[in-house]
Structures are given as structure tokens and as C-alpha cells.
Motif scaffolding. Structure first.
Motif, PDB file in Angstrom:
ATOM      1  N   LEU A   1       9.592  -3.369  -9.869  1.00  0.00           N
ATOM      2  CA  LEU A   1       9.710  -3.551 -11.322  1.00  0.00           C
ATOM      3  C   LEU A   1      10.313  -2.319 -11.975  1.00  0.00           C
ATOM      4  O   LEU A   1      11.132  -2.425 -12.899  1.00  0.00           O
ATOM      5  N   GLU A   2       9.936  -1.139 -11.466  1.00  0.00           N
ATOM      6  CA  GLU A   2      10.409   0.119 -12.053  1.00  0.00           C
ATOM      7  C   GLU A   2      11.928   0.272 -11.916  1.00  0.00           C
ATOM      8  O   GLU A   2      12.558   0.931 -12.737  1.00  0.00           O
TER       9      GLU A   2
ATOM     10  N   TYR B   1       0.833  -1.208   0.000  1.00  0.00           N
ATOM     11  CA  TYR B   1       0.000   0.000   0.000  1.00  0.00           C
ATOM     12  C   TYR B   1       0.865   1.255   0.000  1.00  0.00           C
ATOM     13  O   TYR B   1       0.490   2.275  -0.572  1.00  0.00           O
TER      14      TYR B   1
ATOM     15  N   GLY C   1      -1.280  -9.395 -18.319  1.00  0.00           N
ATOM     16  CA  GLY C   1      -0.043  -8.877 -17.762  1.00  0.00           C
ATOM     17  C   GLY C   1      -0.088  -8.499 -16.294  1.00  0.00           C
ATOM     18  O   GLY C   1       0.914  -8.031 -15.748  1.00  0.00           O
ATOM     19  N   TYR C   2      -1.225  -8.701 -15.653  1.00  0.00           N
ATOM     20  CA  TYR C   2      -1.352  -8.228 -14.263  1.00  0.00           C
ATOM     21  C   TYR C   2      -0.365  -8.929 -13.339  1.00  0.00           C
ATOM     22  O   TYR C   2       0.201  -8.314 -12.453  1.00  0.00           O
TER      23      TYR C   2
ATOM     24  N   LEU D   1       3.868   3.824  -7.308  1.00  0.00           N
ATOM     25  CA  LEU D   1       4.480   2.822  -8.194  1.00  0.00           C
ATOM     26  C   LEU D   1       3.405   1.881  -8.736  1.00  0.00           C
ATOM     27  O   LEU D   1       2.445   1.553  -8.051  1.00  0.00           O
ATOM     28  N   GLN D   2       3.583   1.451  -9.980  1.00  0.00           N
ATOM     29  CA  GLN D   2       2.565   0.624 -10.633  1.00  0.00           C
ATOM     30  C   GLN D   2       3.039  -0.792 -10.913  1.00  0.00           C
ATOM     31  O   GLN D   2       2.315  -1.572 -11.519  1.00  0.00           O
ATOM     32  N   GLY D   3       4.287  -1.093 -10.515  1.00  0.00           N
ATOM     33  CA  GLY D   3       4.775  -2.455 -10.728  1.00  0.00           C
ATOM     34  C   GLY D   3       4.082  -3.432  -9.790  1.00  0.00           C
ATOM     35  O   GLY D   3       3.270  -4.252 -10.225  1.00  0.00           O
ATOM     36  N   PRO D   4       4.373  -3.368  -8.484  1.00  0.00           N
ATOM     37  CA  PRO D   4       3.715  -4.294  -7.556  1.00  0.00           C
ATOM     38  C   PRO D   4       2.214  -4.035  -7.485  1.00  0.00           C
ATOM     39  O   PRO D   4       1.781  -2.898  -7.337  1.00  0.00           O
ATOM     40  N   ARG D   5       1.424  -5.102  -7.617  1.00  0.00           N
ATOM     41  CA  ARG D   5      -0.031  -4.936  -7.693  1.00  0.00           C
ATOM     42  C   ARG D   5      -0.728  -5.895  -6.738  1.00  0.00           C
ATOM     43  O   ARG D   5      -0.278  -7.016  -6.529  1.00  0.00           O
ATOM     44  N   PHE D   6      -1.845  -5.444  -6.209  1.00  0.00           N
ATOM     45  CA  PHE D   6      -2.633  -6.289  -5.319  1.00  0.00           C
ATOM     46  C   PHE D   6      -3.254  -7.433  -6.118  1.00  0.00           C
ATOM     47  O   PHE D   6      -3.977  -7.218  -7.082  1.00  0.00           O
TER      48      PHE D   6
ATOM     49  N   SER E   1       2.215   1.553  -3.696  1.00  0.00           N
ATOM     50  CA  SER E   1       1.261   1.997  -4.719  1.00  0.00           C
ATOM     51  C   SER E   1       0.582   3.308  -4.369  1.00  0.00           C
ATOM     52  O   SER E   1       0.338   4.111  -5.261  1.00  0.00           O
ATOM     53  N   ASN E   2       0.284   3.548  -3.098  1.00  0.00           N
ATOM     54  CA  ASN E   2      -0.465   4.759  -2.762  1.00  0.00           C
ATOM     55  C   ASN E   2       0.430   5.940  -2.417  1.00  0.00           C
ATOM     56  O   ASN E   2       0.150   7.060  -2.830  1.00  0.00           O
ATOM     57  N   GLU E   3       1.460   5.724  -1.641  1.00  0.00           N
ATOM     58  CA  GLU E   3       2.316   6.850  -1.235  1.00  0.00           C
ATOM     59  C   GLU E   3       3.365   7.149  -2.305  1.00  0.00           C
ATOM     60  O   GLU E   3       3.662   8.300  -2.580  1.00  0.00           O
TER      61      GLU E   3
END
Lengths: 168, 285
Positions: free
Chosen positions: A75-76, A25, A110-111, A33-38, A28-30
Motif C-alpha cells: 500500500l505504501e 511477517y 479501515g483494517y 510496513l503498516q499497509g499489509p495486515r494480519f 510488518s516486522n522487519e
């Protein structure tokens, strides 16, 4: 809420969060970043994976307070991490595993591929020429609901063939 | 109204949240089949949506001799956003580097119904093909005047129109229309290129969605952030059945979220949720 400092992709970030916040969290929120996803939230699927000191770690069940001074790579930041690890003078645009996933046209939605790429990068950092059995064993904890496993295996094999060249 | 990170109730909640859009898409399948017609414009546009009977709704030609194709189907990894561009490029006699699609938006994307039932190519393909053919016909009409040659004596290669009898006389699509609208109705009557003349369709083209997906640049719906957005979690009582067999709310203990000063309880009849600016606060509340 407390102020915490974490090292992500070789940059120090100051964030306000309770220490029991899952790392995912925060990433992705603070940090946006869009690599690690729930995916599952239970460390069962691997779509939230990051490297913590080079070890593949499920960020959905890793508390941000437990990271301390450890270095987190998402990932980034994977190609920079790879370049540092291999002592490359220039950071490639993509990690060889990322390039191989494109070359093999491996993914569909790709998720889950964040985790696939992170885990494969970890594997190749330890075993540069893994056998198919070693690949299957390493990737066993990463789930792809599109069912692209055969192409993932092929892409990792392709990436492993690119490894000796970059090792020179 | 609390939930532990590893609790089964929590996992199910988030699983359903993630899968919701897909479930809705499939539930519309019946409606999609029911509306399928013989014409190329099978769906009605909403009051604020682009007019499906106008060619400009479907594609635009730019001054740099490229085209933007407005697709009405979502790219879910099935590759349709690449394949539909192949179909458009084929009819327009453009190469794949000269076509791109616009991000889907109800303000400008043609409403082609739900993306479901493996139908993006089967239903979207013929419409894109017809629209691209109609655009080519309109462009050749313009080129005919510009080059002072009849349309049937014109040839097109990579968006460059030339006169068959004098190939030195050329004009680019971009010079004919560059970034201006066609203002031509979409009739679906333009002649289609025969399959035997295909150069792009039927070849292997790398999918255009993959590079952003492997590098973390692709914006999944989970990444959408709006100004002032709150994170929410649905409260599901233990033992609740799926679909319409909902539990009745007896009472809500509002004090149970008092440890999270920014969290609020949302109640609509027997639906209860929690919202908070911080996602972890919403989950814990």
C-alpha cells in the motif's frame, strides 16, 4: 535463518529470515510496513494483500523464500507503482483508488482496506472501466466486517472515472 | 507444541487474539451503564490520571488560535473523533480546521469509561459540549477585561472575539490564553449554544481518521512495537472449549521448542504460551 534479498516498493532490502517465513511477517516486522495486515492468516480475507509483479497476492501464505527477484508493492508504494505503470512524470500522493476511498468516505475501521485498495488497483490496472459485475467479481475474495461493500463499489467506480484523465 | 500455518488450531488462536480487545470492551457495557449519572463527569480519574473536574483536562487553547480537545473515546471507525470535534468547535465558535484531538493516552486523556454501546457521542458529546461551553465562557471573561466591554456585548467568529458595538476591537482566543492552562474548574454550568444557532454540528464533515487509514499511516494496535518486545502465541489444545472450561495441563514437553533457541515457554497454571523475539519463531514453536 538465512540472509535474503527482496525487492519491496522498488527498494532492495536485506533481511535475516528463514525462507519459510510468510512474507507478511517480514513486511510488518522487519520492514516496519503498516499497509499489509494480519487478518485471518489463511488467505481468506485479503487484508494482507500485496502486489507481486502487479498481481494481488496474499502475503500471509506467501513464503518469503518464494519471492526471489520478483517485485513486491505494498500500500505504501502503490502510488509510485501507479505512476510507473501509467508513465506519469510526477508520483501522486495517493493512488486514485485511495483518493476515491476518501472522497466516498468509504471505510469505517479501515483494517481490511489495505486489501480492498490493492485489489481494486490491480483490477483497474487490467480493466480501467470495470462494470459493477466485474468489480463485485474481482472484490469477491476480500472481506469487510464493517460491511462497507456498497461504498467500496462506489469508490472503485469513482476511481475508474478518474483513470482516463490520468491516462492522457 | 508445534502448529502448521494452515492448521485450524492456529487460525482460531490468532482470530481470538485479534478480537480480544473488542470482546473486553463489550463485556464492560454493564458497568458503563451503571455509572451513568446526571453530572457531566461520570467517571472517577485514577490516581495518575487527569482530574475530570478541571477544564484543562478537556481542552487546551494554543497561541495560534487553535484548540486541542482531549477525547476519552477511541476512534474505531465509527467517526466519533470527528463528530466530537464538531461539537467542541460549535460551542467554541471555532471552525473545523482549528480543532484537533490528542492521541488517546491514559496519562492525559479523560477517563470516560469503555468505548462501547454506540455511546461515544451520546455520553461523550454532552461532556465535550459542556467543557467547550465552559472554555468559551472563561475565554469571554478574559476578553471582556482585555477589550473593556461586557461579556454580553462580545461576539466570536472562528476564535476571534470582537465587540458587537465596535467590531474593529478584537482579540483572538490564542492571544488571551495561548498555550497556558485555564486553571478553571469544570462545573458543567456554562450556558450552551442553542441548536438553532448551530453552524458546524449538523453539517457533513469528512472524517479525520480516513486519510491515514488509506495510506498505511494509521497505527493499528497490531503495529505497536516496544523496545525488547517479544511476540507470543497461546497454545490451545485441540478440543478445548471456550471460556472457563479450560483443559488441564498434564505435562509440558519443553524440548519441543528446542529447535527455536530464542523461544521460551510461558506457563501460568493451565495457561501455556510461547514467546520469541521473532514472530515466526513464536508461531512455529
Amino acid at each position: 535463518m538465512a540472509q535474503l534479498s527482496i525487492r519491496v516498493n522498488e527498494r532492495m532490502w536485506k533481511i535475516i529470515a528463514t525462507p519459510d517465513t510468510p512474507l507478511l511477517y517480514v513486511l510488518s516486522n522487519e520492514l516496519g510496513l503498516q499497509g499489509p495486515r494480519f487478518g485471518c492468516g489463511l488467505a481468506q480475507c485479503g487484508s494482507c494483500s500485496v502486489l507481486v509483479e502487479g498481481i494481488e497476492t496474499r502475503s500471509c501464505v506467501t513464503l518469503v523464500g518464494s519471492i526471489g527477484s520478483k517485485s513486491v508493492t505494498t500500500l505504501e508504494g502503490l502510488s509510485s507503482w501507479f505512476a510507473r505503470q501509467k508513465g506519469l512524470s510526477k508520483v501522486p500522493a495517493l493512488h486514485p483508488v485511495q483518493q476515491a476511498m476518501i472522497d466516498e468516505q468509504a471505510l469505517q475501521c479501515g483494517y481490511c482496506y489495505n486489501g480492498m485498495i490493492i485489489k481494486a488497483a490491480e483490477l483497474l490496472s487490467k480493466v480501467s472501466q470495470p462494470s459493477e459485475a466485474q468489480i463485485r467479481s474481482a472484490m469477491n475474495g476480500h472481506l469487510c466486517r464493517c460491511g462497507t461493500y456498497p461504498r467500496i463499489t462506489k469508490a472503485i467506480q469513482r476511481a475508474s472515472r478518474m483513470m482516463p484523465e490520468v491516462n492522457k | 507444541m508445534t502448529s502448521s500455518l494452515t492448521g485450524a488450531a492456529f487460525a482460531r488462536r490468532d482470530f481470538l487474539k485479534g478480537g480480544g480487545a473488542l470482546i473486553i470492551g463489550f463485556s464492560l457495557c454493564g458497568a458503563v451503564f451503571g455509572q451513568e449519572g446526571v453530572d457531566f463527569v461520570a467517571f472517577a480519574a485514577g490516581p495518575d490520571q487527569p482530574d475530570l473536574k478541571q477544564l484543562d483536562t478537556w481542552l487546551a487553547i494554543h497561541a495560534n488560535n487553535t484548540a486541542t480537545i482531549f477525547l476519552g473515546y477511541v476512534e474505531l471507525g465509527q467517526g466519533s473523533s470527528t463528530a466530537l470535534l464538531q461539537i467542541a468547535a460549535e460551542e467554541l465558535d471555532l471552525n473545523m480546521n482549528q480543532v484537533k484531538s490528542a492521541r488517546l493516552d491514559t496519562n492525559w486523556s479523560p477517563n470516560q469509561g469503555a468505548t462501547a454501546a454506540s455511546a461515544a457521542i451520546a455520553r461523550g458529546g454532552p461532556r465535550i459540549r459542556a467543557a467547550a461551553a465552559e472554555a468559551r465562557r472563561a475565554l469571554l471573561t478574559l476578553a471582556s477585561k482585555r477589550l473593556n466591554a461586557p461579556v454580553d456585548r462580545l461576539a466570536v467568529f472562528n476564535g476571534m472575539v470582537s465587540v458587537v458595538d465596535n467590531p474593529t476591537r478584537t482579540v483572538a482566543y490564542g492571544a488571551l490564553l495561548g498555550d497556558k492552562p485555564f486553571h478553571v474548574p469544570f462545573t458543567g454550568t456554562a450556558p450552551l449554544k442553542p441548536v438553532s444557532a448551530y453552524k458546524v454540528v449538523g453539517t457533513r464533515v469528512p472524517r479525520n481518521d480516513i486519510p491515514d487509514k488509506v495510506s498505511g499511516k494509521h497505527v493499528y494496535i497490531q503495529h505497536v512495537r516496544m523496545a525488547g518486545m517479544l511476540h507470543g502465541r497461546v497454545v490451545r489444545p485441540r478440543g478445548q472449549s471456550a471460556y472457563a472450561a479450560g483443559a488441564k495441563v498434564l505435562n509440558v514437553d519443553e524440548s519441543s521448542v528446542r529447535n527455536f533457541p530464542n523461544a521460551r515457554i510461558v506457563r501460568r497454571r493451565d495457561f501455556i504460551g510461547v514467546v520469541a523475539p521473532n514472530e515466526w519463531d513464536a508461531i512455529r514453536a
